[in-house]
Design a protein around this motif. Structure first.
Motif, PDB file in Angstrom:
ATOM      1  N   PRO A   1       0.684  -1.102  -0.032  1.00 14.46           N
ATOM      2  CA  PRO A   1      -0.138  -0.031   0.007  1.00 14.46           C
ATOM      3  C   PRO A   1       0.996   1.421   0.204  1.00 14.46           C
ATOM      4  O   PRO A   1       1.816   1.100   0.700  1.00 14.46           O
ATOM      5  CB  PRO A   1      -0.908  -0.253   1.360  1.00 14.46           C
ATOM      6  CG  PRO A   1      -0.888  -1.531   1.800  1.00 14.46           C
ATOM      7  CD  PRO A   1       0.592  -2.058   1.228  1.00 14.46           C
TER       8      PRO A   1
ATOM      9  N   ASP B   1       0.194   3.860   1.388  1.00 15.95           N
ATOM     10  CA  ASP B   1       0.392   4.637   2.608  1.00 15.95           C
ATOM     11  C   ASP B   1       1.704   4.010   3.369  1.00 15.95           C
ATOM     12  O   ASP B   1       2.122   4.755   4.267  1.00 15.95           O
ATOM     13  CB  ASP B   1      -0.825   4.298   3.686  1.00 15.95           C
ATOM     14  CG  ASP B   1      -2.134   4.790   3.213  1.00 15.95           C
ATOM     15  OD1 ASP B   1      -1.839   6.018   2.357  1.00 15.95           O
ATOM     16  OD2 ASP B   1      -3.220   4.578   3.473  1.00 15.95           O
TER      17      ASP B   1
ATOM     18  N   ASN C   1      -5.414  11.398  -2.649  1.00 16.15           N
ATOM     19  CA  ASN C   1      -5.705  10.197  -1.759  1.00 16.15           C
ATOM     20  C   ASN C   1      -4.920   8.950  -1.884  1.00 16.15           C
ATOM     21  O   ASN C   1      -5.038   8.364  -2.870  1.00 16.15           O
ATOM     22  CB  ASN C   1      -7.015   9.999  -1.987  1.00 16.15           C
ATOM     23  CG  ASN C   1      -7.696   9.048  -0.901  1.00 16.15           C
ATOM     24  OD1 ASN C   1      -6.942   8.749   0.287  1.00 16.15           O
ATOM     25  ND2 ASN C   1      -8.894   8.588  -1.270  1.00 16.15           N
TER      26      ASN C   1
ATOM     27  N   GLU D   1      -4.712   6.282  -0.435  1.00 21.72           N
ATOM     28  CA  GLU D   1      -5.570   5.141  -0.008  1.00 21.72           C
ATOM     29  C   GLU D   1      -6.051   4.317  -1.401  1.00 21.72           C
ATOM     30  O   GLU D   1      -6.542   4.928  -2.248  1.00 21.72           O
ATOM     31  CB  GLU D   1      -6.651   5.493   0.880  1.00 21.72           C
ATOM     32  CG  GLU D   1      -6.302   5.951   2.313  1.00 21.72           C
ATOM     33  CD  GLU D   1      -7.665   6.039   3.108  1.00 21.72           C
ATOM     34  OE1 GLU D   1      -8.688   5.546   2.760  1.00 21.72           O
ATOM     35  OE2 GLU D   1      -7.550   6.506   4.281  1.00 21.72           O
ATOM     36  N   GLY D   2      -5.682   3.017  -1.232  1.00 23.02           N
ATOM     37  CA  GLY D   2      -6.048   2.143  -2.470  1.00 23.02           C
ATOM     38  C   GLY D   2      -5.278   2.043  -3.531  1.00 23.02           C
ATOM     39  O   GLY D   2      -5.459   1.327  -4.246  1.00 23.02           O
ATOM     40  N   HIS D   3      -4.207   2.818  -3.405  1.00 23.16           N
ATOM     41  CA  HIS D   3      -3.121   2.524  -4.428  1.00 23.16           C
ATOM     42  C   HIS D   3      -1.999   1.826  -3.868  1.00 23.16           C
ATOM     43  O   HIS D   3      -1.543   1.668  -2.640  1.00 23.16           O
ATOM     44  CB  HIS D   3      -2.182   4.066  -4.408  1.00 23.16           C
ATOM     45  CG  HIS D   3      -3.088   5.178  -5.155  1.00 23.16           C
ATOM     46  ND1 HIS D   3      -3.071   4.951  -6.755  1.00 23.16           N
ATOM     47  CD2 HIS D   3      -3.709   6.115  -5.211  1.00 23.16           C
ATOM     48  CE1 HIS D   3      -3.497   6.091  -7.007  1.00 23.16           C
ATOM     49  NE2 HIS D   3      -4.153   6.840  -6.102  1.00 23.16           N
TER      50      HIS D   3
ATOM     51  N   LYS E   1      -6.594   9.530  -9.579  1.00 27.83           N
ATOM     52  CA  LYS E   1      -7.183   8.385 -10.042  1.00 27.83           C
ATOM     53  C   LYS E   1      -6.208   7.695 -11.327  1.00 27.83           C
ATOM     54  O   LYS E   1      -6.186   6.614 -11.723  1.00 27.83           O
ATOM     55  CB  LYS E   1      -8.486   8.562 -10.716  1.00 27.83           C
ATOM     56  CG  LYS E   1      -9.727   8.845  -9.604  1.00 27.83           C
ATOM     57  CD  LYS E   1     -10.864   9.292 -10.176  1.00 27.83           C
ATOM     58  CE  LYS E   1     -11.990   9.385  -9.282  1.00 27.83           C
ATOM     59  NZ  LYS E   1     -13.322   9.903  -9.745  1.00 27.83           N
TER      60      LYS E   1
END
Length: 206
Positions: A80, A82, A112, A114-116, A150
């Motif tokens: 992640p 993060d 953001n 998060e999710g990457h 994105k």
């Protein structure tokens, strides 16, 4: 039919050998962590302990976090974003132990994270290179920006140079930048862009 089957199996074996070779090469590239960072950090922590500084326990915990990430989390193909950023922040804080100016490094994170997911220890070489060549006469001397959107991730590091313009031969030299260029080629073939520029005062990686 026999010829086609043989050709298919032969190509499959070649592909497997290529994948194994690339995996081995990536493992080797990941292992090329700058040992000077570890020795310098231990010396800095020793100095804090000797002076009975209140900063010593936090520095030990940051070093523990960095080493844990390097030896355990970084073994995965992707982590992640993060976690990568937490590692980067701890690394920067440990580097700042030997710099008297508290505002020497500017770290800006936008978007953001998060999710990457990202290949582990991909960003650190750029930051290591900035600390190595940065001038201590500017505030901030190193400017780090990360934007997570994105469409992907944009990461840039700008540092003021210790002296006048670096020789052209030094722009792409050193294990760090050569390492990261090769890792990008292996991990994100055709899906990345690396730009390295400099002027009289600044060295920039994007």
């Amino acid at each position: 039919i026999r010829f086609m089957i043989h050709a298919f199996e032969s190509q499959k074996q070649k592909d497997e050998l290529i994948n194994q070779r690339q995996a081995s090469e990536l493992a080797l590239l990941r292992s090329q962590v700058n040992p000077h960072f570890l020795f310098n950090t231990l010396n800095n922590i020793y100095s804090l302990v000797y002076k009975k500084s209140d900063l010593a326990p936090a520095a030990v915990m940051k070093l523990s976090s960095v080493m844990r990430y390097m030896f355990f989390d970084a073994s995965a193909d992707k982590v992640p974003l993060d976690k990568e950023l937490d590692y980067l922040k701890s690394f920067i804080e440990l580097q700042k132990l030997r710099i008297s100016h508290p505002d020497f490094v500017s770290l800006q994170i936008e978007g953001n994270p998060e999710g990457h997911l990202i290949a582990p220890m991909l960003l650190i070489s750029f930051v290591e290179n900035a600390f190595k060549h940065s001038s201590k006469l500017h505030s901030p001397g190193i400017i780090i920006r990360l934007f997570a959107g994105k469409e992907g991730i944009v990461f840039s590091v700008v540092n003021y140079l210790k002296r006048t313009k670096l020789p052209e031969s030094e722009i792409y030299s050193g294990i760090g930048l050569a390492n990261i260029r090769r890792r990008l080629e292996l991990t994100y073939p055709g899906r990345h862009k690396l730009t390295i520029t400099q002027n009289e005062e600044q060295f920039s990686v994007n």
